[in-house]
Design a protein around this motif. Structure first.
Motif, PDB file in Angstrom:
ATOM      1  N   ILE A   6       0.847  -1.199   0.000  1.00 15.90           N
ATOM      2  CA  ILE A   6       0.000   0.000   0.000  1.00 15.90           C
ATOM      3  C   ILE A   6       0.877   1.241   0.000  1.00 15.90           C
ATOM      4  CG2 ILE A   6      -1.846   1.279   1.134  1.00 15.90           C
ATOM      5  CD1 ILE A   6      -2.659  -1.286   2.542  1.00 15.90           C
ATOM      6  N   VAL A   7       0.665   2.079  -1.011  1.00 20.06           N
ATOM      7  CA  VAL A   7       1.425   3.314  -1.198  1.00 20.06           C
ATOM      8  C   VAL A   7       0.433   4.451  -1.395  1.00 20.06           C
ATOM      9  CG1 VAL A   7       2.767   4.505  -2.984  1.00 20.06           C
ATOM     10  CG2 VAL A   7       3.559   2.326  -2.084  1.00 20.06           C
ATOM     11  N   GLY A   8       0.782   5.666  -0.951  1.00 21.78           N
ATOM     12  CA  GLY A   8      -0.154   6.771  -1.071  1.00 21.78           C
ATOM     13  C   GLY A   8       0.340   7.991  -1.819  1.00 21.78           C
ATOM     14  N   GLU A   9       1.576   7.935  -2.369  1.00 20.02           N
ATOM     15  CA  GLU A   9       2.091   9.099  -3.086  1.00 20.02           C
ATOM     16  C   GLU A   9       3.219   8.689  -4.025  1.00 20.02           C
ATOM     17  OE1 GLU A   9       3.250  11.802  -0.074  1.00 20.02           O
ATOM     18  OE2 GLU A   9       4.683  10.435   0.846  1.00 20.02           O
ATOM     19  N   ALA A  10       3.719   9.662  -4.814  1.00 21.94           N
ATOM     20  CA  ALA A  10       4.682   9.378  -5.876  1.00 21.94           C
ATOM     21  C   ALA A  10       5.987   8.790  -5.346  1.00 21.94           C
ATOM     22  CB  ALA A  10       4.962  10.654  -6.673  1.00 21.94           C
ATOM     23  N   SER A  11       6.524   9.346  -4.260  1.00 20.93           N
ATOM     24  CA  SER A  11       7.797   8.844  -3.748  1.00 20.93           C
ATOM     25  C   SER A  11       7.650   7.405  -3.263  1.00 20.93           C
ATOM     26  CB  SER A  11       8.317   9.735  -2.612  1.00 20.93           C
ATOM     27  OG  SER A  11       7.416   9.748  -1.521  1.00 20.93           O
ATOM     28  N   GLY A  12       6.509   7.086  -2.663  1.00 20.77           N
ATOM     29  CA  GLY A  12       6.254   5.725  -2.225  1.00 20.77           C
ATOM     30  C   GLY A  12       6.160   4.762  -3.398  1.00 20.77           C
ATOM     31  N   LEU A  14       7.779   5.044  -6.211  1.00 24.28           N
ATOM     32  CA  LEU A  14       9.159   4.809  -6.650  1.00 24.28           C
ATOM     33  C   LEU A  14       9.850   3.786  -5.764  1.00 24.28           C
ATOM     34  CD1 LEU A  14      11.760   5.476  -8.237  1.00 24.28           C
ATOM     35  CD2 LEU A  14      12.113   7.383  -6.646  1.00 24.28           C
ATOM     36  N   HIS A  15       9.811   4.011  -4.463  1.00 29.86           N
ATOM     37  CA  HIS A  15      10.554   3.130  -3.554  1.00 29.86           C
ATOM     38  C   HIS A  15       9.917   1.737  -3.482  1.00 29.86           C
ATOM     39  CE1 HIS A  15      12.835   6.579  -2.735  1.00 29.86           C
ATOM     40  NE2 HIS A  15      12.025   7.150  -1.874  1.00 29.86           N
ATOM     41  N   ALA A  16       8.600   1.668  -3.541  1.00 28.13           N
ATOM     42  CA  ALA A  16       7.932   0.369  -3.523  1.00 28.13           C
ATOM     43  C   ALA A  16       8.227  -0.421  -4.793  1.00 28.13           C
ATOM     44  CB  ALA A  16       6.428   0.547  -3.347  1.00 28.13           C
ATOM     45  N   SER A  17       8.299   0.270  -5.924  1.00 25.85           N
ATOM     46  CA  SER A  17       8.602  -0.427  -7.184  1.00 25.85           C
ATOM     47  C   SER A  17      10.005  -1.026  -7.142  1.00 25.85           C
ATOM     48  CB  SER A  17       8.459   0.522  -8.376  1.00 25.85           C
ATOM     49  OG  SER A  17       9.465   1.537  -8.368  1.00 25.85           O
ATOM     50  N   ASN A  18      10.953  -0.295  -6.569  1.00 23.68           N
ATOM     51  CA  ASN A  18      12.313  -0.829  -6.439  1.00 23.68           C
ATOM     52  C   ASN A  18      12.358  -2.002  -5.460  1.00 23.68           C
ATOM     53  OD1 ASN A  18      13.477   0.945  -8.271  1.00 23.68           O
ATOM     54  ND2 ASN A  18      13.846   2.513  -6.720  1.00 23.68           N
ATOM     55  N   LEU A  19      11.565  -1.915  -4.395  1.00 29.03           N
ATOM     56  CA  LEU A  19      11.484  -3.023  -3.447  1.00 29.03           C
ATOM     57  C   LEU A  19      10.893  -4.255  -4.136  1.00 29.03           C
ATOM     58  CD1 LEU A  19      11.716  -4.112  -0.525  1.00 29.03           C
ATOM     59  CD2 LEU A  19       9.390  -3.252  -0.145  1.00 29.03           C
ATOM     60  N   TYR A  93       2.810   6.794   4.345  1.00 30.05           N
ATOM     61  CA  TYR A  93       1.372   7.072   4.280  1.00 30.05           C
ATOM     62  C   TYR A  93       0.641   6.631   5.556  1.00 30.05           C
ATOM     63  CZ  TYR A  93      -2.938   7.807   1.521  1.00 30.05           C
ATOM     64  OH  TYR A  93      -4.129   8.278   1.015  1.00 30.05           O
ATOM     65  N   PRO A  94       1.082   7.112   6.735  1.00 28.96           N
ATOM     66  CA  PRO A  94       0.615   6.559   8.010  1.00 28.96           C
ATOM     67  C   PRO A  94      -0.859   6.765   8.326  1.00 28.96           C
ATOM     68  CG  PRO A  94       1.954   8.512   8.385  1.00 28.96           C
ATOM     69  CD  PRO A  94       2.100   8.162   6.934  1.00 28.96           C
ATOM     70  N   GLY A  95      -1.431   7.914   7.930  1.00 26.51           N
ATOM     71  CA  GLY A  95      -2.831   8.165   8.257  1.00 26.51           C
ATOM     72  C   GLY A  95      -3.743   7.065   7.744  1.00 26.51           C
ATOM     73  N   PHE A 113       4.302  -5.853   7.709  1.00 25.53           N
ATOM     74  CA  PHE A 113       5.620  -5.221   7.668  1.00 25.53           C
ATOM     75  C   PHE A 113       5.437  -3.771   7.227  1.00 25.53           C
ATOM     76  CE2 PHE A 113       8.194  -9.350   6.621  1.00 25.53           C
ATOM     77  CZ  PHE A 113       7.719  -9.919   7.806  1.00 25.53           C
ATOM     78  N   TYR A 114       6.232  -2.883   7.801  1.00 22.80           N
ATOM     79  CA  TYR A 114       6.148  -1.455   7.440  1.00 22.80           C
ATOM     80  C   TYR A 114       7.494  -1.016   6.873  1.00 22.80           C
ATOM     81  CZ  TYR A 114       3.293   2.776   7.814  1.00 22.80           C
ATOM     82  OH  TYR A 114       2.491   3.857   7.526  1.00 22.80           O
ATOM     83  N   TYR A 115       7.484  -0.626   5.594  1.00 19.64           N
ATOM     84  CA  TYR A 115       8.696  -0.148   4.916  1.00 19.64           C
ATOM     85  C   TYR A 115       8.596   1.367   4.764  1.00 19.64           C
ATOM     86  CZ  TYR A 115      12.269   0.305   1.248  1.00 19.64           C
ATOM     87  OH  TYR A 115      13.385   0.671   0.512  1.00 19.64           O
ATOM     88  N   ILE A 116       9.627   2.069   5.194  1.00 18.78           N
ATOM     89  CA  ILE A 116       9.635   3.533   5.314  1.00 18.78           C
ATOM     90  C   ILE A 116       8.686   3.914   6.461  1.00 18.78           C
ATOM     91  CG2 ILE A 116       9.403   5.762   4.194  1.00 18.78           C
ATOM     92  CD1 ILE A 116       9.915   4.478   1.529  1.00 18.78           C
ATOM     93  N   SER A 117       9.228   3.853   7.634  1.00 18.16           N
ATOM     94  CA  SER A 117       8.439   3.957   8.857  1.00 18.16           C
ATOM     95  C   SER A 117       7.771   5.323   9.019  1.00 18.16           C
ATOM     96  CB  SER A 117       9.336   3.687  10.067  1.00 18.16           C
ATOM     97  OG  SER A 117      10.469   4.535  10.055  1.00 18.16           O
ATOM     98  N   PRO A 118       6.621   5.358   9.685  1.00 17.19           N
ATOM     99  CA  PRO A 118       5.932   6.633   9.946  1.00 17.19           C
ATOM    100  C   PRO A 118       6.830   7.578  10.745  1.00 17.19           C
ATOM    101  CG  PRO A 118       4.510   4.772  10.471  1.00 17.19           C
ATOM    102  CD  PRO A 118       5.880   4.207  10.237  1.00 17.19           C
ATOM    103  N   LYS A 119       6.762   8.850  10.420  1.00 15.45           N
ATOM    104  CA  LYS A 119       7.651   9.849  11.046  1.00 15.45           C
ATOM    105  C   LYS A 119       7.066  10.342  12.371  1.00 15.45           C
ATOM    106  CE  LYS A 119       9.281  11.162   6.460  1.00 15.45           C
ATOM    107  NZ  LYS A 119       8.524  10.107   5.767  1.00 15.45           N
ATOM    108  N   ILE A 120       6.847   9.411  13.279  1.00 15.12           N
ATOM    109  CA  ILE A 120       6.235   9.780  14.554  1.00 15.12           C
ATOM    110  C   ILE A 120       7.208  10.528  15.457  1.00 15.12           C
ATOM    111  CG2 ILE A 120       4.606   7.866  14.455  1.00 15.12           C
ATOM    112  CD1 ILE A 120       6.343   6.418  16.531  1.00 15.12           C
ATOM    113  N   TRP A 121       8.490  10.543  15.103  1.00 15.59           N
ATOM    114  CA  TRP A 121       9.465  11.323  15.865  1.00 15.59           C
ATOM    115  C   TRP A 121       9.241  12.827  15.664  1.00 15.59           C
ATOM    116  CZ3 TRP A 121      11.392  13.588  11.612  1.00 15.59           C
ATOM    117  CH2 TRP A 121      11.495  12.813  10.447  1.00 15.59           C
TER     118      TRP A 121
END
Length: 383
Positions: A6-12, A14-19, A93-95, A113-121
């Motif tokens: 599950i991806v919600g934007e352009a950068s995701g 790109l990175h998901a396609s490479n994964l 895309y955490p929301g 599994f969560y790839y590119i973790s939510p930026k909760i920091w």
């Protein structure tokens, strides 16, 4: 194995396609189904919903599209359960994704599994409770996140940053000269200042017109917009200058030939640094004074750009909320043009940043760990 992403934007996308490509190399029988984009579709599998039909940003746009958001969420939940994948891989895309994780964890035995973790920091640190409850394995692309999650007694896997992979791969195969690039795109011979105004309509609307106001002071340069995927050329017309050009699907080519850049915060700030293009981070929001106040008192971090966050100090200037004015943009841009000391200092800082990020291979490392974990869970080799 069956992988649902599950991806919600352009950068995701790109990175998901490479994964996905890396997973295919390690699991020849891999099957994919996903909420994603064109790059993921090109990698193979079944596209259920395109991210451009899901990318709503800001309180008002989200409120106006609540019905669509809930409809997409229901579709996603039902589709995952029906397809019954061996693993659900969430990408940023955490929301949206954390709601899906909560449902899937409560109603199935599918590992999450969560790839590119939510930026909760940065904010919403309370989400750590949901992550610890619903996410089985988390894969980080930012080195400082390891210590953050360790503080919460939640071990994660740092796999490196996929932007390093994407930029490295592009540079290896790109040989076009500046002259060839401007001829092919109908541009002038003037040096280029790239405008990366965001990937969503609201971001573009808020930032591009202010970038354009600042550009009037630089007649010796040409300003070229990197058009965002899924945004029509017509949308840009209301906010761009008469002499400004826009090109689509060529952001990396544009950065390869840019002298400097004005960049809306996000993955693009890091990509710009990896191309060693001096930049000013520009992120305007409505109710700027209020946003600036909230930023000082609610956000957990000092910076908004990935460049500064990873470096742990100010490498690039950040013009945020009411600080994003055409006069401030002009002043900061002036400082990073050729011949200025601030430009050379920024380039040196970029080199240090690149060392922190490490070598390319993030997608392969993430895929390797995913396959290893699934092999252990299902007690079988995927090779």
């Amino acid at each position: 194995m069956k992988y649902y992403l599950i991806v919600g934007e352009a950068s995701g996308d790109l990175h998901a396609s490479n994964l996905m490509k890396a997973l295919q190399a390690k699991d020849p029988k891999a099957e994919f189904r996903f909420f994603g984009g064109d790059l993921m579709a090109a990698a193979g599998g079944s596209l259920v919903k395109h991210y451009k039909d899901m990318a709503y940003m800001g309180f008002i746009p989200v409120l106006l599209h609540l019905r669509t958001i809930f409809r997409n969420m229901d579709l996603c939940k039902k589709d995952i359960v029906q397809w019954n994948p061996d693993v659900l891989i969430l990408v940023d895309y955490p929301g949206f994704n954390l709601k899906i994780a909560e449902y899937i964890k409560a109603h199935t035995n599918i590992p999450i599994f969560y790839y590119i973790s939510p930026k909760i920091w940065a904010w919403k640190e309370y989400r750590i409770k949901n992550i610890k409850r619903d996410v089985d394995e988390l894969f980080s692309i930012l080195p400082f996140e390891v210590d953050f999650f360790k503080k919460h007694n939640y071990p994660i896997h740092y796999v490196g940053n996929p932007c390093v992979d994407a930029v490295h791969c592009f540079k290896q195969g790109y040989t076009e000269s500046f002259e060839e690039f401007i001829l092919r795109n109908g541009l002038d011979k003037k040096p280029i200042i790239a405008l990366l105004a965001g990937s969503r309509k609201q971001e573009i609307k808020d930032n591009l017109q202010r970038m354009m106001q600042a550009s009037r002071n630089y007649t010796e340069y040409q300003f070229v917009i990197a058009g965002a995927p899924g945004i029509s050329p017509g949308f840009y017309q209301a906010y761009m200058g008469a002499d400004t050009k826009i090109i689509f699907g060529q952001t990396y080519s544009l950065l390869s030939h840019a002298t400097a850049a004005l960049v809306t915060s996000g993955t693009a700030t890091l990509e710009t640094a990896l191309f060693r293009v001096p930049q000013v981070v520009c992120y305007y929001t409505a109710a700027g004074k209020l946003v600036s106040f909230l930023r000082r008192h609610i956000l957990k971090v000092k910076y908004i750009s990935l460049v500064n966050l990873i470096a742990g100090r100010e490498v690039v200037a950040e013009l945020v909320a009411d600080g994003m004015t055409s006069e401030n943009v002009k002043q900061q841009l002036e400082a990073i043009l050729p011949g200025q000391m601030a430009r050379e200092q920024m380039l040196q800082n970029y080199d240090a940043l690149i060392k922190i990020l490490g070598q390319e291979g993030a997608s392969e490392r993430a895929a390797g760990k995913i396959v290893e974990l699934l092999s252990q869970k299902y007690n079988r080799s995927l090779q």
